[in-house]
Design a protein around this motif. Structure first.
Motif, PDB file in Angstrom:
ATOM      1  N   PHE A 221      -3.907   9.756  -2.376  1.00  0.00           N
ATOM      2  CA  PHE A 221      -3.217   8.875  -1.442  1.00  0.00           C
ATOM      3  C   PHE A 221      -4.092   7.685  -1.057  1.00  0.00           C
ATOM      4  CE2 PHE A 221      -2.317   7.585   2.947  1.00  0.00           C
ATOM      5  CZ  PHE A 221      -1.032   7.105   2.774  1.00  0.00           C
ATOM      6  N   ILE A 222      -5.360   7.935  -0.774  1.00  0.00           N
ATOM      7  CA  ILE A 222      -6.259   6.852  -0.342  1.00  0.00           C
ATOM      8  C   ILE A 222      -6.450   5.832  -1.455  1.00  0.00           C
ATOM      9  CG2 ILE A 222      -8.646   6.329   0.293  1.00  0.00           C
ATOM     10  CD1 ILE A 222      -8.637   8.973   1.887  1.00  0.00           C
ATOM     11  N   VAL A 223      -6.704   6.291  -2.677  1.00  0.00           N
ATOM     12  CA  VAL A 223      -6.918   5.360  -3.797  1.00  0.00           C
ATOM     13  C   VAL A 223      -5.636   4.572  -4.083  1.00  0.00           C
ATOM     14  CG1 VAL A 223      -7.397   5.234  -6.277  1.00  0.00           C
ATOM     15  CG2 VAL A 223      -8.808   6.662  -4.810  1.00  0.00           C
ATOM     16  N   SER A 224      -4.487   5.249  -4.059  1.00  0.00           N
ATOM     17  CA  SER A 224      -3.215   4.562  -4.294  1.00  0.00           C
ATOM     18  C   SER A 224      -2.964   3.509  -3.219  1.00  0.00           C
ATOM     19  CB  SER A 224      -2.058   5.556  -4.302  1.00  0.00           C
ATOM     20  OG  SER A 224      -2.212   6.484  -5.320  1.00  0.00           O
ATOM     21  N   PHE A 225      -3.227   3.858  -1.964  1.00  0.00           N
ATOM     22  CA  PHE A 225      -3.025   2.912  -0.869  1.00  0.00           C
ATOM     23  C   PHE A 225      -3.964   1.716  -1.001  1.00  0.00           C
ATOM     24  CE2 PHE A 225      -3.447   1.231   3.407  1.00  0.00           C
ATOM     25  CZ  PHE A 225      -2.115   1.142   3.795  1.00  0.00           C
TER      26      PHE A 225
ATOM     27  N   GLY B 298       0.824  -1.207   0.000  1.00  0.00           N
ATOM     28  CA  GLY B 298       0.000   0.000   0.000  1.00  0.00           C
ATOM     29  C   GLY B 298       0.856   1.253   0.000  1.00  0.00           C
ATOM     30  N   PHE B 299       1.854   1.293   0.879  1.00  0.00           N
ATOM     31  CA  PHE B 299       2.754   2.449   0.918  1.00  0.00           C
ATOM     32  C   PHE B 299       3.637   2.521  -0.324  1.00  0.00           C
ATOM     33  CE2 PHE B 299       1.929   2.660   5.551  1.00  0.00           C
ATOM     34  CZ  PHE B 299       1.515   3.976   5.577  1.00  0.00           C
ATOM     35  N   LEU B 300       4.077   1.375  -0.838  1.00  0.00           N
ATOM     36  CA  LEU B 300       4.885   1.362  -2.051  1.00  0.00           C
ATOM     37  C   LEU B 300       4.082   1.904  -3.233  1.00  0.00           C
ATOM     38  CD1 LEU B 300       7.673   0.469  -3.097  1.00  0.00           C
ATOM     39  CD2 LEU B 300       6.601  -1.685  -3.753  1.00  0.00           C
TER      40      LEU B 300
ATOM     41  N   PHE C  32       4.942   5.261  -5.352  1.00  0.00           N
ATOM     42  CA  PHE C  32       4.976   5.173  -6.806  1.00  0.00           C
ATOM     43  C   PHE C  32       4.066   6.229  -7.427  1.00  0.00           C
ATOM     44  CE2 PHE C  32       3.031   3.399 -10.677  1.00  0.00           C
ATOM     45  CZ  PHE C  32       4.155   3.293 -11.473  1.00  0.00           C
ATOM     46  N   SER C  33       2.895   6.404  -6.864  1.00  0.00           N
ATOM     47  CA  SER C  33       1.949   7.392  -7.375  1.00  0.00           C
ATOM     48  C   SER C  33       2.461   8.816  -7.189  1.00  0.00           C
ATOM     49  CB  SER C  33       0.599   7.238  -6.676  1.00  0.00           C
ATOM     50  OG  SER C  33      -0.266   8.283  -7.026  1.00  0.00           O
ATOM     51  N   LEU C  34       3.098   9.075  -6.053  1.00  0.00           N
ATOM     52  CA  LEU C  34       3.572  10.432  -5.766  1.00  0.00           C
ATOM     53  C   LEU C  34       4.851  10.785  -6.515  1.00  0.00           C
ATOM     54  CD1 LEU C  34       2.944  10.552  -1.924  1.00  0.00           C
ATOM     55  CD2 LEU C  34       1.569  11.572  -3.732  1.00  0.00           C
ATOM     56  N   THR C  35       5.567   9.808  -7.036  1.00  0.00           N
ATOM     57  CA  THR C  35       6.827  10.098  -7.721  1.00  0.00           C
ATOM     58  C   THR C  35       6.698   9.868  -9.219  1.00  0.00           C
ATOM     59  OG1 THR C  35       7.624   7.871  -7.225  1.00  0.00           O
ATOM     60  CG2 THR C  35       8.249   9.616  -5.706  1.00  0.00           C
ATOM     61  N   TRP C  36       6.807   8.636  -9.668  1.00  0.00           N
ATOM     62  CA  TRP C  36       6.862   8.344 -11.081  1.00  0.00           C
ATOM     63  C   TRP C  36       5.551   8.657 -11.795  1.00  0.00           C
ATOM     64  CZ3 TRP C  36       4.486   5.191 -14.631  1.00  0.00           C
ATOM     65  CH2 TRP C  36       5.116   5.107 -15.863  1.00  0.00           C
ATOM     66  N   LEU C  37       4.445   8.234 -11.231  1.00  0.00           N
ATOM     67  CA  LEU C  37       3.156   8.446 -11.883  1.00  0.00           C
ATOM     68  C   LEU C  37       2.815   9.928 -11.976  1.00  0.00           C
ATOM     69  CD1 LEU C  37       0.872   6.852 -13.168  1.00  0.00           C
ATOM     70  CD2 LEU C  37      -0.269   6.827 -10.970  1.00  0.00           C
ATOM     71  N   TYR C  38       3.159  10.695 -10.958  1.00  0.00           N
ATOM     72  CA  TYR C  38       2.938  12.147 -10.993  1.00  0.00           C
ATOM     73  C   TYR C  38       3.726  12.778 -12.136  1.00  0.00           C
ATOM     74  CZ  TYR C  38       3.056  17.050  -9.626  1.00  0.00           C
ATOM     75  OH  TYR C  38       2.962  18.411  -9.627  1.00  0.00           O
TER      76      TYR C  38
ATOM     77  N   VAL D 171      -5.342   0.507  -3.766  1.00  0.00           N
ATOM     78  CA  VAL D 171      -4.935  -0.324  -4.907  1.00  0.00           C
ATOM     79  C   VAL D 171      -3.728  -1.184  -4.519  1.00  0.00           C
ATOM     80  CG1 VAL D 171      -3.909  -0.231  -7.214  1.00  0.00           C
ATOM     81  CG2 VAL D 171      -5.906   1.154  -6.692  1.00  0.00           C
ATOM     82  N   GLY D 172      -2.738  -0.585  -3.884  1.00  0.00           N
ATOM     83  CA  GLY D 172      -1.568  -1.348  -3.450  1.00  0.00           C
ATOM     84  C   GLY D 172      -1.912  -2.404  -2.421  1.00  0.00           C
ATOM     85  N   SER D 173      -2.808  -2.081  -1.503  1.00  0.00           N
ATOM     86  CA  SER D 173      -3.234  -3.048  -0.493  1.00  0.00           C
ATOM     87  C   SER D 173      -3.977  -4.214  -1.130  1.00  0.00           C
ATOM     88  CB  SER D 173      -4.126  -2.380   0.545  1.00  0.00           C
ATOM     89  OG  SER D 173      -3.425  -1.381   1.214  1.00  0.00           O
ATOM     90  N   SER D 174      -4.799  -3.922  -2.108  1.00  0.00           N
ATOM     91  CA  SER D 174      -5.525  -4.992  -2.810  1.00  0.00           C
ATOM     92  C   SER D 174      -4.556  -5.906  -3.545  1.00  0.00           C
ATOM     93  CB  SER D 174      -6.518  -4.393  -3.806  1.00  0.00           C
ATOM     94  OG  SER D 174      -7.441  -3.582  -3.146  1.00  0.00           O
ATOM     95  N   ILE D 175      -3.547  -5.323  -4.177  1.00  0.00           N
ATOM     96  CA  ILE D 175      -2.535  -6.137  -4.850  1.00  0.00           C
ATOM     97  C   ILE D 175      -1.793  -6.997  -3.827  1.00  0.00           C
ATOM     98  CG2 ILE D 175      -0.355  -6.025  -6.130  1.00  0.00           C
ATOM     99  CD1 ILE D 175      -1.510  -3.517  -7.520  1.00  0.00           C
ATOM    100  N   GLY D 176      -1.462  -6.418  -2.678  1.00  0.00           N
ATOM    101  CA  GLY D 176      -0.801  -7.178  -1.620  1.00  0.00           C
ATOM    102  C   GLY D 176      -1.651  -8.329  -1.117  1.00  0.00           C
ATOM    103  N   PHE D 177      -2.949  -8.098  -0.967  1.00  0.00           N
ATOM    104  CA  PHE D 177      -3.852  -9.155  -0.501  1.00  0.00           C
ATOM    105  C   PHE D 177      -3.927 -10.289  -1.522  1.00  0.00           C
ATOM    106  CE2 PHE D 177      -8.118 -11.003  -0.093  1.00  0.00           C
ATOM    107  CZ  PHE D 177      -8.037 -11.462   1.212  1.00  0.00           C
TER     108      PHE D 177
END
Length: 89
Positions: free
Chosen positions: A68-72, A16-18, A22-28, A74-80
């Motif tokens: 931030f919430i949507v990115s977190f 989720g944090f990763l 990613f969203s705040l750096t490369w995707l931005y 999405v990452g959490s769902s991928i982790g799950f």
């Protein structure tokens, strides 16, 4: 990977944090190659949901809480999903 609650939540929170980083750096940088473009032009509806521009940012778009919430999430769902796929019972 051994199936424990600690491993599960560690992977979910880490991804989720990763995803947020990613969203705040490369995707931005990919979505907004020229932030000064928005000095004289307005953002479309989809951009305004995930980015905001104010006088504090000198009119440059910056990620907001929704981003931030949507990115977190999405990452959490991928982790799950990854945990469920690779965990050993």
């Amino acid at each position: 990977m051994k199936s424990t609650n600690f491993n599960k939540w560690s992977l979910i929170i880490f991804l989720g944090f990763l995803s947020s980083v990613f969203s705040l750096t490369w995707l931005y940088d990919f979505l907004i190659p020229d932030p000064c473009y928005y000095h004289s032009n307005s953002m479309n509806f989809l951009m305004s949901i995930f980015f905001s521009s104010s006088a504090a940012s000198n009119g440059h778009p910056e990620p907001n809480l929704t981003n931030f919430i949507v990115s977190f999430l999405v990452g959490s769902s991928i982790g799950f999903v990854l945990f469920k796929k690779f965990s050993k019972q």
